[in-house]
Design a protein around this motif. Structure first.
Motif: not given
Length: 452
Positions: A214, A221, A393, A417
């Motif tokens: 992540m 992002h 995601w 997710f």
């Protein structure tokens, strides 16, 4: 014999579990009772029973001043989440635990602990039967060899109902600080999900998978751009202000009164993909900004909300300012309504203020006052200028773009997710609770994005 087990050591009872997940709670309760008896009957009775040497006695509270010295805090442990029933506390399903050890405890966390006088809040708060699922917040402080534990169930309901007065408000503010600290440094705080184990399904062999990185996803992002809501042109996050400096006046009304307009940027802590640029008239009420944020990003169940600017907090309609009446304690933060004018409430250009939606499953935003200008918005109080493009995601099983998110695993790196193919075999076994992936920091929280 004095029990000297550390909270992560095997429990002395021989269960094979960690002490913190077995007998620690019972030992803490016994220590509290001994302390209460000591206050009632004096030292002589307890000394005869050997209680004076108890290593796990809780921090005593001195009415003449704070009993807690921030320098003595060794560890802060914060567990939060949603559970279906109280027995889930033992397995930890639905809970996330974040721990900080000195000297790595964030200063914001330490400041909040002292400000809210956590040692005076020790105990259990709220009603586990007031909500379904049950919202849980558990705060553990290790102070030397002593422990301070605060447990609260259904914090949002207790806060709105005015249960226990200002004490629940103090717990709510503390939990907000802990949540913000955990999200602000996703790779820095030691976070873990309490062991619950995957749910076995008949006819399906457990699948091995590697958690998604992540940190790499969030870094990607940060580079995402957005779209101008006025002309439709693609803009970068940094270049949006320059573009809007020309585009916004070009899209003003051609007639009407010229008014002061404030340019704002809203971002979400710990979620760099999400940002909004917007304008609001300086003579508009602050609640108009609340309406725009709700409509664009947040509204799910009509929760309360609040802006915080300096020493003043502005609450949305429905907040009960007088639920404590004459028993209300003085606070350091003044409480006001959002009916105040924007020009009177917001800080100057270059400053920031905070916003929170839902005082239970809180979504927190940081808003910057970027600029101001003279222009014509007409009868409209607010206007959306630009918004981030929808981030991608990855599915926990295959890495492809996900369409669903698990609210129970949302704070677990790489585990939340799922794509349509792997939704039914989500690792935590709560596939029936999956919510849609949407372009909002409220994604996966409460009922946001769900269709009823």
């Amino acid at each position: 014999m004095v029990n000297r087990s550390g909270r992560n050591d095997p429990c002395p009872c021989g269960s094979g579990k960690k002490y913190k997940r077995c007998c620690l709670t019972a030992d803490q309760a016994a220590s509290r009772e001994r302390l209460r008896q000591k206050s009632l009957w004096g030292d002589q009775l307890l000394d005869a029973a050997g209680a004076a040497d108890d290593d796990y006695a809780f921090v005593d509270v001195d009415d003449d001043g704070p009993a807690l010295d921030v320098k003595d805090i060794v560890r802060v442990c914060y567990a939060r989440g949603m559970i279906r029933k109280m027995s889930d506390l033992r397995s930890g399903r639905g809970l996330q635990v974040t721990e900080w050890e000195a000297p790595g405890i964030p200063q914001d966390v330490l400041d909040s602990i002292v400000r809210e006088q956590v040692d005076m809040l020790e105990g259990e708060w709220g009603d586990p039967g007031a909500g379904d699922p049950i919202q849980v917040d558990i705060i553990d402080l290790e102070v030397g060899r002593a422990w301070i534990t605060v447990q609260i169930f259904n914090r949002a309901i207790a806060l709105i109902a005015g249960e226990e007065g200002d004490d629940v408000g103090r717990i709510h503010r503390l939990c907000g600080a802990l949540e913000a600290a955990a999200r602000a440094a996703p790779g820095g705080a030691a976070a873990e999900v309490l062991e619950a184990g995957p749910v076995e399904r008949p006819g399906r062999a457990p699948q091995a998978h590697s958690p998604v990185d992540m940190s790499a996803v969030l870094e990607e992002h940060r580079r995402l751009g957005g779209t101008c809501a006025l002309c439709g042109q693609a803009v970068t996050r940094r270049g949006a202000a320059k573009h809007l400096a020309a585009c916004a006046p070009a899209h003003d009304m051609t007639s009407g009164t010229t008014q002061e307009i404030v340019y704002l940027r809203a971002t979400s802590r710990g979620l760099p993909a999400y940002w909004l640029d917007l304008e609001i008239r300086a003579d508009a009420k602050l609640e108009a900004l609340d309406v725009l944020l709700r409509r664009t990003w947040l509204e799910c169940c009509g929760h309360l909300s609040a802006f915080s600017t300096g020493a003043v907090k502005y609450f949305s309609r429905g907040y009960d300012f007088d639920f404590m009446g004459p028993l209300a304690r003085p606070t350091r933060v003044a409480e006001r309504s959002m009916t105040v004018r924007v020009g009177e409430a917001l800080p100057p250009v270059g400053a920031r203020f905070e916003y929170e939606y839902d005082f239970g499953s809180t979504t927190q935003l940081q808003i910057s006052v970027a600029a101001s200008r003279m222009g014509r918005l007409g009868r409209h109080a607010t206007r959306l200028l630009a918004r981030n493009v929808a981030p991608t995601w990855p599915c926990v099983e295959c890495g492809r773009p996900a369409t669903l998110v698990c609210p129970y695993c949302l704070c677990v790196d790489g585990e939340a997710f799922a794509c349509p193919v792997h939704a039914a075999c989500h690792p935590c076994g709560e596939s029936e609770s999956l919510l849609p992936v949407v372009n909002s920091p409220r994604m996966g929280v409460c009922a946001y994005g769900a269709e009823f």
